[in-house]
Design an enzyme around this catalytic site. Structure first.
Site, PDB file in Angstrom:
ATOM      1  N   ARG A 155      -3.392 -10.180   5.376  1.00 48.95           N
ATOM      2  CA  ARG A 155      -3.981 -10.165   4.028  1.00 48.95           C
ATOM      3  C   ARG A 155      -2.922  -9.619   3.082  1.00 48.95           C
ATOM      4  O   ARG A 155      -2.513  -8.460   3.206  1.00 48.95           O
ATOM      5  CB  ARG A 155      -5.244  -9.299   4.001  1.00 48.95           C
ATOM      6  CG  ARG A 155      -5.922  -9.235   2.634  1.00 48.95           C
ATOM      7  CD  ARG A 155      -7.149  -8.333   2.689  1.00 48.95           C
ATOM      8  NE  ARG A 155      -7.818  -8.271   1.403  1.00 48.95           N
ATOM      9  CZ  ARG A 155      -7.523  -7.412   0.423  1.00 48.95           C
ATOM     10  NH1 ARG A 155      -6.537  -6.530   0.611  1.00 48.95           N
ATOM     11  NH2 ARG A 155      -8.183  -7.407  -0.715  1.00 48.95           N
ATOM     12  N   LYS A 215       0.818  -1.214   0.000  1.00 50.26           N
ATOM     13  CA  LYS A 215       0.000   0.000   0.000  1.00 50.26           C
ATOM     14  C   LYS A 215       0.849   1.261   0.000  1.00 50.26           C
ATOM     15  O   LYS A 215       2.064   1.235   0.237  1.00 50.26           O
ATOM     16  CB  LYS A 215      -0.952  -0.011   1.203  1.00 50.26           C
ATOM     17  CG  LYS A 215      -2.100  -1.003   1.050  1.00 50.26           C
ATOM     18  CD  LYS A 215      -3.105  -0.881   2.176  1.00 50.26           C
ATOM     19  CE  LYS A 215      -4.304  -1.797   1.937  1.00 50.26           C
ATOM     20  NZ  LYS A 215      -5.308  -1.707   3.028  1.00 50.26           N
TER      21      LYS A 215
END
Length: 287
Positions: A259, A225
């Site tokens: 995740r 991210k």
């Protein structure tokens, strides 16, 4: 208080023992997810990705048909369903009864995935529709909460709050709602990248262990991210090392699930964490 949730959750009729952290592999059946290498379009591509996730040690496949990248434009519900039907059918053919979570904010999409394809977890990144208009499912008791109760599947509650105090307050209220509706298994996702500045993402990570007071499993989703790429001045393609570093921090602060895009590396991270945890326990028992 234990730093980490050590109980079990029931997923698709099976018990997952979270005394050992679980890795969830990301499978995006979208044309526009932020990390281009995670996008799979054809049935054969989807099947290969599902097989790779399982082969590298992933315990859950998280299938998403709607990108939530910054500035995303959501497809119609019909388009999202079409993508997910293709994706889930390919996953089932390739990997049989593997545990599948569906990444969606739409209750009817979640229902289709559970009822038609046996998806066994709802992964909702909107905190029950907290930034959606009422007609899309937001409300005092969110439509997605009611759907999770109706379907009797575990629910991942993702925070869009900017800081830990507001997150804890919201989570406490929302978990109470979910349990009252009959949702037995709730997992908490602090929502890195959702409703937070760069600094707020790291502030939440620095206090992640505080979520343990709610005595529920915590999922950390930081894979590739912008909270990594903006600090390092890199791209998502170059963010694996940063992802692994933050995953280890999350594990040491109590995360029960990771995740990720890169399953093998996350599984190795868990293995090293478990070795460290074992030696720490041994030293404590000798004193």
């Amino acid at each position: 208080m234990s730093l980490k949730y050590e109980g079990t959750i029931r997923v698709g009729g099976k018990l997952f023992d979270l005394s050992r952290p679980v890795v969830m592999g990301i499978l995006n059946v979208t044309p526009d997810s932020f990390y281009a290498s995670s996008r799979e379009q054809t049935s054969s591509e989807i099947a290969r990705r599902a097989e790779a996730i399982v082969g590298e040690g992933g315990s859950v496949i998280d299938v998403g048909g709607c990108s939530t990248r910054p500035g995303y434009v959501a497809p119609s519900a019909d388009e999202e369903m079409s993508r997910l039907r293709t994706g889930l059918a390919a996953v089932r053919r390739a990997c049989g009864d593997v545990a599948v979570s569906v990444d969606t904010f739409r209750p009817d999409v979640a229902r289709m995935c559970v009822e038609e394809f046996g998806a066994c977890i709802i992964n909702d990144v909107t905190e029950g529709g907290r930034f959606l208009p009422p007609e899309d499912g937001a409300g005092e008791v969110p439509a997605m909460f009611r759907m999770a109760a109706r379907l009797k599947v575990p629910y991942i509650l993702t925070s869009v709050q900017p800081d830990m105090p507001s997150m804890l307050m919201a989570f406490a209220r929302e978990v109470q709602q979910l349990h009252a509706l009959g949702v037995a298994d709730v997992m908490l996702d602090p929502g890195f990248g959702f409703g937070k500045t760069l600094e707020q993402n790291y502030a939440v990570l620095s206090e992640l262990e505080r979520l343990q007071m709610l005595r529920l499993p915590v999922l950390a989703g930081m894979s590739r991210k912008s909270m990594i790429t903006r600090v390092l001045g890199t791209t998502a393609d170059e963010a694996l090392n940063g992802t692994t570093a933050l995953n280890m921090i999350a594990l040491m602060k109590g995360a029960s699930l990771l995740r990720v895009h890169d399953v093998r590396q996350a599984v190795e991270c868990v293995e090293l964490y478990m070795q460290l945890k074992s030696q720490t326990s041994n030293l404590k028992s000798q004193t």
